[in-house]
Design a protein around this motif. Sequence first.
Motif, PDB file in Angstrom:
ATOM      1  N   CYS A  91       0.815  -1.210   0.000  1.00 50.93           N
ATOM      2  CA  CYS A  91       0.000   0.000   0.000  1.00 50.93           C
ATOM      3  C   CYS A  91       0.858   1.275   0.000  1.00 50.93           C
ATOM      4  CB  CYS A  91      -0.956   0.006   1.182  1.00 50.93           C
ATOM      5  SG  CYS A  91      -0.171  -0.336   2.763  1.00 50.93           S
ATOM      6  N   CYS A  92       2.179   1.141  -0.061  1.00 49.26           N
ATOM      7  CA  CYS A  92       3.069   2.300  -0.167  1.00 49.26           C
ATOM      8  C   CYS A  92       3.249   2.660  -1.634  1.00 49.26           C
ATOM      9  CB  CYS A  92       4.428   1.976   0.468  1.00 49.26           C
ATOM     10  SG  CYS A  92       5.673   3.287   0.272  1.00 49.26           S
ATOM     11  N   LEU A  93       3.072   3.925  -1.970  1.00 46.24           N
ATOM     12  CA  LEU A  93       3.148   4.377  -3.363  1.00 46.24           C
ATOM     13  C   LEU A  93       4.447   5.112  -3.676  1.00 46.24           C
ATOM     14  CD1 LEU A  93      -0.516   5.682  -3.823  1.00 46.24           C
ATOM     15  CD2 LEU A  93       0.405   3.395  -4.300  1.00 46.24           C
ATOM     16  N   CYS A  94       5.399   5.096  -2.741  1.00 43.64           N
ATOM     17  CA  CYS A  94       6.652   5.828  -2.951  1.00 43.64           C
ATOM     18  C   CYS A  94       7.421   5.299  -4.149  1.00 43.64           C
ATOM     19  CB  CYS A  94       7.547   5.726  -1.714  1.00 43.64           C
ATOM     20  SG  CYS A  94       6.946   6.656  -0.299  1.00 43.64           S
ATOM     21  N   THR A  95       8.126   6.214  -4.823  1.00 39.82           N
ATOM     22  CA  THR A  95       8.974   5.812  -5.934  1.00 39.82           C
ATOM     23  C   THR A  95      10.305   5.290  -5.406  1.00 39.82           C
ATOM     24  OG1 THR A  95       9.639   6.468  -8.165  1.00 39.82           O
ATOM     25  CG2 THR A  95      10.191   7.993  -6.373  1.00 39.82           C
ATOM     26  N   VAL A  96      11.118   4.777  -6.300  1.00 38.60           N
ATOM     27  CA  VAL A  96      12.365   4.099  -5.944  1.00 38.60           C
ATOM     28  C   VAL A  96      13.354   5.071  -5.302  1.00 38.60           C
ATOM     29  CG1 VAL A  96      14.333   2.810  -6.836  1.00 38.60           C
ATOM     30  CG2 VAL A  96      12.054   2.431  -7.796  1.00 38.60           C
ATOM     31  N   ALA A  97      13.867   4.705  -4.127  1.00 37.92           N
ATOM     32  CA  ALA A  97      14.862   5.515  -3.421  1.00 37.92           C
ATOM     33  C   ALA A  97      15.673   4.606  -2.523  1.00 37.92           C
ATOM     34  CB  ALA A  97      14.193   6.618  -2.597  1.00 37.92           C
ATOM     35  N   LYS A  98      16.869   5.057  -2.148  1.00 34.70           N
ATOM     36  CA  LYS A  98      17.720   4.306  -1.227  1.00 34.70           C
ATOM     37  C   LYS A  98      17.690   4.960   0.141  1.00 34.70           C
ATOM     38  CE  LYS A  98      20.672   1.396   0.368  1.00 34.70           C
ATOM     39  NZ  LYS A  98      20.243   0.017   0.623  1.00 34.70           N
ATOM     40  N   ASP A  99      17.190   4.220   1.138  1.00 34.08           N
ATOM     41  CA  ASP A  99      17.175   4.729   2.506  1.00 34.08           C
ATOM     42  C   ASP A  99      18.521   4.438   3.154  1.00 34.08           C
ATOM     43  OD1 ASP A  99      16.581   4.947   5.456  1.00 34.08           O
ATOM     44  OD2 ASP A  99      14.604   5.390   4.643  1.00 34.08           O
ATOM     45  N   ILE A 100      19.100   5.445   3.829  1.00 35.91           N
ATOM     46  CA  ILE A 100      20.445   5.308   4.395  1.00 35.91           C
ATOM     47  C   ILE A 100      20.441   5.308   5.926  1.00 35.91           C
ATOM     48  CG2 ILE A 100      21.589   6.275   2.372  1.00 35.91           C
ATOM     49  CD1 ILE A 100      21.818   8.932   3.942  1.00 35.91           C
ATOM     50  N   GLY A 101      19.275   5.170   6.547  1.00 35.39           N
ATOM     51  CA  GLY A 101      19.194   5.218   8.003  1.00 35.39           C
ATOM     52  C   GLY A 101      19.313   3.852   8.659  1.00 35.39           C
ATOM     53  N   SER A 102      19.405   3.849   9.980  1.00 35.55           N
ATOM     54  CA  SER A 102      19.485   2.629  10.773  1.00 35.55           C
ATOM     55  C   SER A 102      18.391   2.642  11.838  1.00 35.55           C
ATOM     56  CB  SER A 102      20.844   2.517  11.476  1.00 35.55           C
ATOM     57  OG  SER A 102      21.894   2.415  10.547  1.00 35.55           O
ATOM     58  N   TYR A 103      17.761   1.493  12.025  1.00 31.59           N
ATOM     59  CA  TYR A 103      16.802   1.358  13.110  1.00 31.59           C
ATOM     60  C   TYR A 103      17.511   1.489  14.466  1.00 31.59           C
ATOM     61  CZ  TYR A 103      13.398  -0.504   9.742  1.00 31.59           C
ATOM     62  OH  TYR A 103      12.528  -0.660   8.684  1.00 31.59           O
ATOM     63  N   ASN A 104      16.725   1.773  15.494  1.00 30.55           N
ATOM     64  CA  ASN A 104      17.216   1.840  16.877  1.00 30.55           C
ATOM     65  C   ASN A 104      18.271   2.925  17.080  1.00 30.55           C
ATOM     66  OD1 ASN A 104      15.672  -0.424  17.935  1.00 30.55           O
ATOM     67  ND2 ASN A 104      17.020  -1.711  16.683  1.00 30.55           N
ATOM     68  N   THR A 105      18.127   4.052  16.386  1.00 28.76           N
ATOM     69  CA  THR A 105      19.089   5.142  16.534  1.00 28.76           C
ATOM     70  C   THR A 105      18.432   6.504  16.721  1.00 28.76           C
ATOM     71  OG1 THR A 105      19.241   5.460  14.127  1.00 28.76           O
ATOM     72  CG2 THR A 105      20.826   3.943  15.140  1.00 28.76           C
ATOM     73  N   CYS A 106      17.101   6.572  16.737  1.00 23.38           N
ATOM     74  CA  CYS A 106      16.417   7.855  16.894  1.00 23.38           C
ATOM     75  C   CYS A 106      16.167   8.126  18.371  1.00 23.38           C
ATOM     76  CB  CYS A 106      15.095   7.872  16.134  1.00 23.38           C
ATOM     77  SG  CYS A 106      14.209   9.445  16.279  1.00 23.38           S
TER      78      CYS A 106
END
Length: 319
Positions: A271-286
């Motif tokens: 159900c996500c309509l986002c176009t192609v991109a590279k996410d550079i984040g890490s979980y458990n760091t916010c």
Amino acid sequence: MATFKKIKIQLDDGLIADAVAPEIVSASRRTDIPAFYADWLMERLRKGYCDWRNPFNLQIQHVSFSRTKFIVFWTKNPKPLMRYLREIYDMGIRFYFQHTVNNYEKERMEPNLLPFEERCATFRQIAEEWGAGRQVWRWDPIFLIDGELTIDDLVGRIVSTLSWLDDFPRKLVISFADIAAYRKVQYNLRHTSVREMTVDEQRQFADKLMGRLSNRGIKVATCGERIDLSEFGIQHNACIDPELISAFATNDDDFAERVLKMGKDSGQRDCCLCTVAKDIGSYNTCAHGCKYCYANVTPEMARENFEKISRNGHKSILL
């Protein structure tokens, strides 16, 4: 999964390695890079690459910025990044913000955020300096608290927040809390009365919200939701939006035309309509400490990781 052009790059230690080279970077669905890692990001942009660790198999991937045309920033506090925006722009990289401004101060659901008034002032400042359309306002997530937070309360706060933002937002993106899908969210909310809206309550909320916003000149859309609220004037949203990216890619006509044809990112939910991109984040760091967060196992673990990364400085990888 999304694929990107593969190239060779030189690492900080002088070694030559394979890297992926995305045109669009997401920074980030997994953590608030503008709020906590703006210095890291700027240093890595200057170096020309960063590393990313796959959260499932823990393998490290080198990500080159040599072909990057656009960054979509996801944040609740872009203030630390603001001093770098001109430099990023001068690198030939264009951007916009998915900028969340909630108001759950009374319930202390976002304990480490800046005060509401200060967050609104930052939103207004970016709008004044970079244009109103460069920020998509998010109210995310939406939930109820039995005996404390009702549908009418939420609608009133959203309408009031729009006034605090000087009616700058052209679009509001909303997302309903999905507590049942994440055990870690259930654990972190175990001592609260927070709950998801039922489908009927979501429809009531949509009806009341659009009734209050109908004359305010703002579009409303949902992020990653299956429910169809189009009868109320609420559409499904692509948060990494090819049309918005194309509109701001004024320095590269070929890219502006090409991004419109990139299509949906197959690595995201159906159900996500986002176009192609590279996410550079890490979980458990916010380190915002939001009690409903799906990206952290616990707020305490995220804070420990943030402090560890801060001590490590500008190494190529966040964690």
